[in-house]
Design a protein around this motif. Sequence first.
Motif, short mmCIF file in Angstrom:
data_model
loop_
_atom_site.label_atom_id
_atom_site.label_comp_id
_atom_site.label_asym_id
_atom_site.label_seq_id
_atom_site.Cartn_x
_atom_site.Cartn_y
_atom_site.Cartn_z
N UNK A 1 0.81 -1.21 0.00
CA UNK A 1 0.00 0.00 0.00
C UNK A 1 0.85 1.27 0.00
N UNK A 2 2.13 1.17 0.37
CA UNK A 2 3.02 2.33 0.26
C UNK A 2 3.20 2.71 -1.21
N UNK A 3 3.31 1.69 -2.07
CA UNK A 3 3.38 1.94 -3.51
C UNK A 3 2.10 2.60 -3.99
N UNK A 4 0.96 2.14 -3.47
CA UNK A 4 -0.33 2.73 -3.83
C UNK A 4 -0.41 4.18 -3.35
N UNK A 5 0.08 4.43 -2.15
CA UNK A 5 0.05 5.78 -1.60
C UNK A 5 0.84 6.73 -2.51
N UNK A 6 2.04 6.31 -2.89
CA UNK A 6 2.88 7.15 -3.75
C UNK A 6 2.21 7.40 -5.09
N UNK A 7 1.55 6.39 -5.60
CA UNK A 7 0.85 6.54 -6.88
C UNK A 7 -0.33 7.50 -6.73
N UNK A 8 -1.11 7.33 -5.68
CA UNK A 8 -2.28 8.19 -5.47
C UNK A 8 -1.88 9.64 -5.23
N UNK A 9 -0.68 9.88 -4.77
CA UNK A 9 -0.20 11.25 -4.58
C UNK A 9 -0.15 12.00 -5.91
N UNK B 1 2.63 6.08 -13.23
CA UNK B 1 1.70 7.01 -13.87
C UNK B 1 2.54 8.05 -14.61
N UNK B 2 2.46 8.04 -15.91
CA UNK B 2 3.23 8.98 -16.72
C UNK B 2 2.31 10.09 -17.18
N UNK B 3 2.70 11.33 -16.88
CA UNK B 3 1.83 12.48 -17.09
C UNK B 3 2.55 13.55 -17.91
N UNK B 4 1.80 14.50 -18.46
CA UNK B 4 2.43 15.58 -19.22
C UNK B 4 3.11 16.63 -18.35
N UNK B 5 2.82 16.64 -17.04
CA UNK B 5 3.57 17.49 -16.11
C UNK B 5 3.62 16.76 -14.78
N UNK B 6 4.26 17.36 -13.77
CA UNK B 6 4.58 16.64 -12.54
C UNK B 6 3.37 16.29 -11.69
N UNK B 7 2.35 17.12 -11.70
CA UNK B 7 1.19 16.91 -10.84
C UNK B 7 -0.09 17.32 -11.56
N UNK B 8 -1.24 16.91 -11.00
CA UNK B 8 -2.55 17.32 -11.47
C UNK B 8 -2.70 17.19 -12.98
N UNK B 9 -2.50 15.97 -13.44
CA UNK B 9 -2.72 15.66 -14.85
C UNK B 9 -3.15 14.20 -14.94
N UNK B 10 -4.05 13.90 -15.87
CA UNK B 10 -4.41 12.51 -16.05
C UNK B 10 -3.27 11.78 -16.77
#
Length: 1283
Positions: free
Chosen positions: A324-332, A418-427
């Motif tokens: 769940x630590x991996x899940x926590x980091x992902x959910x962040x 999770x690969x995103x177009x920027x560091x945070x707040x992106x799908x």
Amino acid sequence: MSIDFKINGREYKVDGTFGPDVSLNEFIRTVADLRGTKAMCHEGGCGACVVAVRAPQPPTNEVKIMAVNSCLVSVLSCHGWEVITVEGIGNRTIGYHEIQSRLAKFNGTQCGYCTPGWVMNMYCLYESKNKQLTSKEIENSFASNICRCTGYRPIADAFKSFAKDANTDILNKLTDLEDLGVFKPCGVKCYKKCSHKDKHCNVPGNGKNYRRNINDETWCIIENPKNKMFVVESETYKWYKVYTLDEVFKAMSNGNYRLVAGNTGQGVYHITQYPMNLIDIYNLNEIKGFQMDVNLILGAGMPLTEMMDIFLRLSQENEDFSYLKEFYNHMDLVAHIPVRNLGTIGGNLYLKHTHNEFQSDVFLLFEVVGGMITIAEGVNKRKTITLTEFLGTDMEGKVIINAMLPPLSQCCTVKTYKIMPRSQNAHAIVNAGFMMKFHRNSHLLENMTIVYGGISPKFIHATKTESVVVGKDPYTEETLRLALLTLSEELQPEEAPPEPSAAYRKMLAIALYYKAILNTCPNNKIDPKFRSGGNTIKRETSKGTQIFDTDKFLWPLNQPIPKIEALVQCGGEATFANDLPTQANEVFAAFVTADEKPGSVISEIDATDALKIPGVIAFYTAKDIPGKNTFTPTNVAFMTAEEDILCTGVVKYFGQPVGIIVGDREKTANKSAKLVKVKYSIIKSNNPLLTIHDVLNSPEKTKRVVNDRTMEPTEIGSDVKHVIKGQFNIGAQYHYYMEPQTCVVRPTEDGIEVYSATQWLDLTNNAIAQCLNVPVNSVNVIVRRVGGGYGGKISRSMQIACSAALVSHLLGKSCRFILPLETNMKVVGKRIPTCCDFEVGVNNDGEIQYLKNSFYQDNGNSSNETVSPMTVEHFKNCYDSRRWKVEANSVITDTPSNTWCRAPASTEGVAMIEYMMERIAQATGKDPIEVRLANMVKENNPLPEMINQFKIDAEYDKRLEETKEFNNQNRWRKRGIKLSPLTYDVIHFGNYNSIVSIYYGDGSVVIIHGGIEMGQGLNTKVAQVCAYTLKIPVDKVSIKPSTSFTSPNTMTTGGSIGSECVSFATMKACEILLKRLEPLKDGTSSWEELIQKAYQSGVDLQATYMYSSRPDELQTYQVYAVCIIEVEVDILTGNHEVRRIDLLEDVGRSLSPEIDVGQIEGALVMGLGYWTSEKLVYDNSTGELLTYRTWTYKPPGIKDIPADMRIYFRRNSKNEAGLLNSKATGEPAFCLTTTVIHALRAAVISARLDAGYPDDWLDIENPCTAENIFMAVGHKFEHFKLK
């Protein structure tokens, strides 16, 4: 029954007169009339709307405080809540909260529009964590908030000063700021003990003068004591507030329904029509909380924030749930804190159910470990199903009760990405989860789970690959090759614009499998050079350094003070165009647009259906305009072509406004606009010409291309050893001002008052007068401030202003016109795209013998604001251009008329020549810096000396060697470092007036000027120059709103010169006043006594002066700068981090160092966004813009800024040609961000060399998005190995 809640201590009751589409944000602003809370995107993507909520959280009813996006929350969801807005935590009457004053002191505001949202998010974080925060935690908690102005660094520093581990530099700065004592605790100047400084004073009333002790448990939440279902009912809907599962099913039985918990999903998929029955399940205890049997059982109504807290705690307490630590980091990485505070597990999964294409991270995480969910079809009828079964289940009449996660033995390994177009707040572009279960004491797989999102709506498991690896050791070259080939066969992504290409997503998904193997591989089976490829880039806490001199003998000039408006901005008291209080019988307007191919011909517009909507008042087209149908009158400077306010025949671009619908609410107008039917006699069959290349390759080339200027060489070199030919393309950029295009118009006894978010009083004045066919002197344009402009509100704001004025004129009522983000992005022009074809001949040292550059700039559908002649000048940069031939062309395309955007012409010009310098260096094998020095202007050029010293100060050579060493030791992480120089010509133009008035009562001064304050610190500089000239304190000076009545005939504020020109006019007006006062000076009188004496002597204590482009005023000068950018690239994903920026700029003797630092940092971060993450995507067949909202267009966030940002002002610099030895700073730094594309290229080339590619020139398509970087690497399966 009613929904009962409080806002800032004041109780409100909401009944059936308010529909579910009335957001908390709309209620706060229009009913509570608290205008501090802002709105921009209305989808939870910008953070302007964040407020605090204190409410009991089921199932325990523990009272918690949390940040929420008020634009996403229906006001009917707020039962029992205490809502706190920015006015409620502090203001000038009760005193400012420490967070507000701290942010102001650190100069963390510029335009100030986004500031209340930042303040409230920090307030909730600070209070919810009992003020025990770390710097890392603080910086990680603002994915919710966008700021286009500041570059984030001062905001981060201000908030990190509250951290228990705040670094010494920040604490020292805080001490220095406190010593300055710029800001007072409150605005009420009490003679006795100040009660307003009491942190817990409670002043009841209108909700503005309110502050409560967050720990005061005597305060009672309003609630229904019996907790029984109640219904709020109107003619069109019923809102059920339920507390039990039985009540849910009873409510469901009444027909078409929607379950509502957090309602955050509408930030992804907008709700256009609500059903009859809305069932609020937020307080449904049966779907709250968690329990443990063998599995972890999570209530489906659990907010994601709470789920993450459980993940973190259990991962530490229970070995079987360590994954769940991996899940926590992902959910962040999922959404952001305000969304996670309300968004629930069930809501997220249901979004995936109704929209299979949604890249749900919750679904992916649960599925990868074999999670299950429980669904209830009745109170006592439940069944447990897999998540894949859930996607195929008809959910009508059913409720998700819980989700179950199993324990995993130590034989299992879980890795997610999770690969995103920027560091945070992106799908996710692609998200992936891998679970490997090994046979005990073996590396052989018992089974493997591989789950992907972002491939196609129906793709979940890579089942073939899961099968072929069973019984094998995944950490061998053979198994790896087999898995990669099998993945390649079964991964068949679908094209889904504007999402990245299917080719990228396929190869990225394969690379993520390889990445997971690298991450989990035992050390004895992997080459150490490959290991770093298993991790994604995670930036640590950022830091910034600002190095400048300040001369205390000149203060308040050259004094590093925050903006004079900073505190009112942080208190939500700073007013913008749409903050005018609610007017009686006011109306709202919205554009009806022609959503058809350019070239189509309109035959009829039918508003019948729209006019039937309750609250819709009127509909207007071009025929209702009394005067000229243009918002760009050609009698005003720069306007060369008349553009239609409303289209009358041939559609010029997809989404062109054709009509105006008027309603009694903003949402009513926007909703009804979509019901107006636009009919066409001809629909164009050919694809639109959307780009320069489209036009150049079309039969219409000769009609659409104009040569604006040709610069011929004056000499040609003869030592040609290398010839380089190439093409360089630069795209558009949306301005992303936080305040939307806005105008509020209200009738007066002799005309109208226009509150416009504009950068140009005079054009607004003239455009409206000509549109309405009224005298110019009957139109008073009033601008207190603008919430960001960057050039996008110079001419483009006129279309909105004319439209609002038209409605007000025809109805005789106040009209508000606020362009929704989606319409804004589709209708309003952007940065001008550029393409160049060049040929350069050089000698062996890289010195240019001849250069031919033919470039084209995309004007959109109009020739207005053509910048290509200016681009020629900026193309020269700091280089000797005598051997250059440059042809500047402009192109007409089927897109909105493009416009000025921060550093127009200069950005494009500098980028072209710097690209060519890099090409020359590669062709000759020379050091790129030496190539630049070989081609520089030799006379009166300080840049060679600046470069050499800067290389030493920034340790460039040492870092270059460290970069090479890092690249040698890492196959899949690469670094690059590059340097670029700049000479930026500052040219002053136009009329800028200033009126300085002194009051005899106390000697205080008021200034009214023709400039526009939009975050650049114009008012602060003007106040400092005035105070310096008159020798009075800055707090004696007040700047009032700019108006066209007091400042007629003024030039636009832009091009970095507004602050200088207005300050110059102010200085001259002050000098006029000083000359009048001179005879009365006796050497002993105070300023106040002198002014009193002057008044009694009949001296005119008001003076005005207008700056104009006369030879004896401000002169043209050059700004010199050098920039070094260092990056690190994750080669297996295309993501990157800017590790460090060093920028040395010659700012002369800064008028206001903190203001200038802010301008430079803001320009840098906006520029980095332009070159890396901000990509505009169009539908090539229709011309429709597809990246038109925060979900799809991604400017940088707080964790995208450089990890280390160092700003240096050149020492001992002066500027005799400028104002008081200063220089402009708003735009030069933006030009230098082109350096990042060269640093990124250097990193990618290192990876290509490792892969065996030749050392040839490499182009990465602009902008350098994750996709473009990744695809430039040239990945092949054979590159993916373990040793």
